[in-house]
Design an enzyme around this catalytic site. Structure first.
Site, PDB file in Angstrom:
ATOM      1  N   SER A 166      38.871  35.450  36.016  1.00 41.67           N
ATOM      2  CA  SER A 166      38.609  36.206  37.242  1.00 41.67           C
ATOM      3  C   SER A 166      37.358  37.057  37.145  1.00 41.67           C
ATOM      4  CB  SER A 166      39.815  37.109  37.496  1.00 41.67           C
ATOM      5  OG  SER A 166      39.516  38.070  38.461  1.00 41.67           O
ATOM      6  N   TYR A 181      44.295  43.587  33.620  1.00 45.40           N
ATOM      7  CA  TYR A 181      44.265  42.168  33.992  1.00 45.40           C
ATOM      8  C   TYR A 181      42.978  41.517  33.481  1.00 45.40           C
ATOM      9  CZ  TYR A 181      43.926  38.113  37.162  1.00 45.40           C
ATOM     10  OH  TYR A 181      43.792  36.855  37.690  1.00 45.40           O
ATOM     11  N   LYS A 208      42.541  38.617  30.593  1.00 42.06           N
ATOM     12  CA  LYS A 208      41.831  37.377  30.886  1.00 42.06           C
ATOM     13  C   LYS A 208      40.656  37.187  29.914  1.00 42.06           C
ATOM     14  CE  LYS A 208      44.019  35.395  34.314  1.00 42.06           C
ATOM     15  NZ  LYS A 208      44.667  34.075  34.098  1.00 42.06           N
TER      16      LYS A 208
END
Lengths: 320, 320
Positions: free
Chosen positions: A124, A148, A152
């Site tokens: 992302s 997050y 990732k």
């Protein structure tokens, strides 16, 4: 050709499944088998000539994916993830689903000798952060400012290392903000980016919480799925020294998005967008990078949307 | 002031301990307690006014550091690591010691509420790799081409995220190639960088396996320990949006290193260096970045060596 998909019940997973079924082949080989994995079993599919298995699995549980990997899929799409707000709210959950699951998947590929299996993971734009340059390129550091993005970025490093060691044939695609998402507005800071188009196109009101000169880096759901398909077809040898990069989105200001809405659906649709500043959302979204050179992705043949108007038109076509 | 050190029996750990004992204080507070941890117990120390505990612990074992963290150290130096060749030879070992131990340490800090404890981890120039620019800066991506660098880069991300979440007050210092290391030549590709100076200064022969125009990014052991000390003293608020950066080494060619040897120890010493090309070592070392801007580190007050001659002279002084 046997394809396994984690997160297959999600928005992207379902679109990917539909497109794979439409195509019937991947990388020149007829698709014979699809293994669809999610927390709750993805919708069952009955398609002649393709064996489809829908499994409800907690992929963060030890060995959960063993039955899937034992069948030696040729391609694995790893789309399962806890979204950014949830990962921020619950560090343990985010680490388990976003990182430990990826590690377990890589370890599974190693254990079953799936060195030739193409593993495609979705990462992302949230992996970027901090004091960024105005235009990012493939060598811009990942300094994530949320858990997050951290999880990732860690997963990217691991996919790259396992690939470098020849334990799997991995590839990580960093996704731009996906616009126009279907469904309803949600708590995500980026929710407005779809909402200010989707709701007016559906004859409903929407709130734009940011200034119209804010720039976003966006990709349509259709192009994202195209990229996932292309990710299975691009040669491992061409991926170079790091197997993670940003997909080529397009840079659009909110004003340009709204102008495309007006062009496609008229002043009436545009009038359904109410402007109500929300400094909290402006701060979060404003910290996301809006411009990338995308050299690596373009060299490899990944394609961006042509312009924002086409994104709006595609949404209308698909809805029809 | 209670300071805990993992990897305390190693070369850097021992130098750090010696300097801490010399200073007697850190960040203005008298050092009252040192907890030294390594696989085998670090050498015992008897120093009046300082409680020193030497512990033999496998820090990758679950809960191994609990007794250390329970005592709520003010500063933790996390120097324990499996070196790059070992991490490349044994992926599981590298992951366990270089990554899982860091994660366990962070989790321990979280569990014991050590949000104000300064955690200083050593990372490495090995975290960089791939198609690098000629001069690297603080925004250059980490694309490690070895498992050691991968594990360090993942650990950096985790230290940053736990710090961002206020679970610990972390900081990661990427170390340049350390020259002049004491001891004997070893299997490390960088071994020659110390060997071509140390052996001639000790009246022994050494082999230089690389071309003399090869550039290295180096730091003396003394400056590295200074940086570790400074890392405990720099304010957390000043660390910005990512708590990992490269320390300011100096860029020197092998020719410059040998010229410094000649200046300090004469033609006789220089003549003890035999040139025998080893393309394998040239390839590995030649892939390491040689030039950095080091803006972040310099802004924060971390200091480089003044020149290579001083590095050679410091080695002689310390040996004396």
């Amino acid at each position: 050709m046997h394809i396994a998909i984690t997160g297959a019940a999600g928005f992207l997973g379902q679109r990917l499944v539909a497109q794979l079924l439409d195509r019937g082949e991947l990388n020149g080989d007829a698709i014979r088998r699809l293994t669809l994995v999610d927390q709750t079993a993805p919708p069952a599919i009955d398609r002649e000539g393709i064996e489809v298995q829908s499994l409800a699995l907690d992929i963060s549980a030890s060995g959960a994916l063993d039955p899937v990997l034992e069948a030696r899929p040729d391609v694995i799409y790893h789309l399962a993830a806890v979204v950014s707000s949830a990962a921020e709210a619950d560090l343990d959950l985010g680490m388990r689903v976003n990182f430990d699951s990826t590690r377990a998947l890589l370890e599974g590929c190693r254990a079953y000798g799936l060195s030739r299996t193409r593993l495609i993971m979705a990462s992302s734009v949230a992996a970027y952060g901090g004091e960024l340059p105005s235009v990012l390129d493939d060598m811009t550091a990942l300094h994530p400012q949320n858990s997050y993005g951290t999880q990732k970025a860690m997963s990217e490093l691991l996919v790259n290392d396992y690939s470098r060691r020849g334990l799997v044939d991995g590839l990580v695609l960093r996704l731009p903000t996906i616009v126009i998402r279907p469904g309803r507005p949600n708590a995500a800071a980026s929710s407005f980016a779809s909402s200010i188009l989707r709701e007016p196109l559906n004859g409903e009101e929407a709130v734009c919480p940011v200034s119209t000169d804010l720039e976003l880096f966006v990709m349509s759901p259709g192009r994202v799925v195209d990229a996932l398909i292309h990710g299975a077809e691009v040669s491992g040898d061409s991926l170079g020294s790091f197997r993670a990069f940003m997909l080529p989105g397009i840079t659009v200001s909110v004003a340009e998005m709204l102008e495309a809405l007006r062009e496609v659906a008229g002043d009436e649709a545009l009038a359904r967008v109410r402007h109500e500043a929300d400094p909290r959302i402006e701060a979060i979204v404003g910290s996301w990078p809006g411009r990338f050179t995308n050299e690596r992705a373009r060299q490899l043949g990944f394609e961006s949307d042509n312009n924002f108007r086409e994104i709006v038109e595609a949404f209308l076509d698909e809805r029809a």
